[in-house]
Design a protein around this motif. Sequence first.
Motif, short mmCIF file in Angstrom:
data_model
loop_
_atom_site.label_atom_id
_atom_site.label_comp_id
_atom_site.label_asym_id
_atom_site.label_seq_id
_atom_site.Cartn_x
_atom_site.Cartn_y
_atom_site.Cartn_z
N GLN A 277 0.83 -1.20 0.00
CA GLN A 277 0.00 0.00 0.00
C GLN A 277 0.87 1.25 0.00
N ALA A 278 0.31 2.33 -0.49
CA ALA A 278 1.01 3.61 -0.48
C ALA A 278 1.47 3.94 0.93
N GLY A 279 2.70 4.42 1.03
CA GLY A 279 3.29 4.71 2.32
C GLY A 279 4.09 3.55 2.89
N GLY A 280 3.98 2.39 2.30
CA GLY A 280 4.68 1.22 2.77
C GLY A 280 6.12 1.14 2.27
N SER A 281 6.77 0.03 2.60
CA SER A 281 8.18 -0.15 2.26
C SER A 281 8.40 -1.52 1.61
N LEU A 282 9.41 -1.55 0.77
CA LEU A 282 9.86 -2.79 0.16
C LEU A 282 11.39 -2.77 0.06
N ARG A 283 11.95 -3.96 -0.10
CA ARG A 283 13.41 -4.10 -0.21
C ARG A 283 13.72 -5.00 -1.40
N LEU A 284 14.57 -4.49 -2.28
CA LEU A 284 15.01 -5.26 -3.44
C LEU A 284 16.48 -5.62 -3.25
N SER A 285 16.82 -6.86 -3.62
CA SER A 285 18.20 -7.31 -3.55
C SER A 285 18.63 -7.87 -4.89
N CYS A 286 19.90 -7.77 -5.18
CA CYS A 286 20.43 -8.27 -6.45
C CYS A 286 21.87 -8.70 -6.24
#
Length: 117
Positions: free
Chosen positions: A13-22
């Motif tokens: 949802q808007a305002g939330g957080s995510l983490r991408l790894s590579c």
Amino acid sequence: QVQLVESGGGLVQAGGSLRLSCEASGILTIDGMGWYRQAPGKQRDLVAIITNGGPTYTDSVKGRFTISRGPAANSVILRMDNLKPEDTAVYYCSAFQLQSSGAKHYWGQGTQVTVSS
């Protein structure tokens, strides 16, 4: 064999957080790594990159996204906070080499980030 393995992404949802790894492998020389994104019907644009000179961000994510080196060699993490619906896109990891003719990019397969309002 060149491989860029991405993880993370998803629906938030808007305002939330995510983490991408590579994590990249099979590339002898890497001058930098980073993330680009492509929304439907639009071109692929830079989000954030990191080199020995430090991080660079596109203006729209400054203060919300943080790029850092991962724990493994040739890895990178993108922390995305205060996400907005306009951040919705497929995010692609890049490992690149700086050459006289420009940057040569190696790409991951892409991971979908969807931000609902």
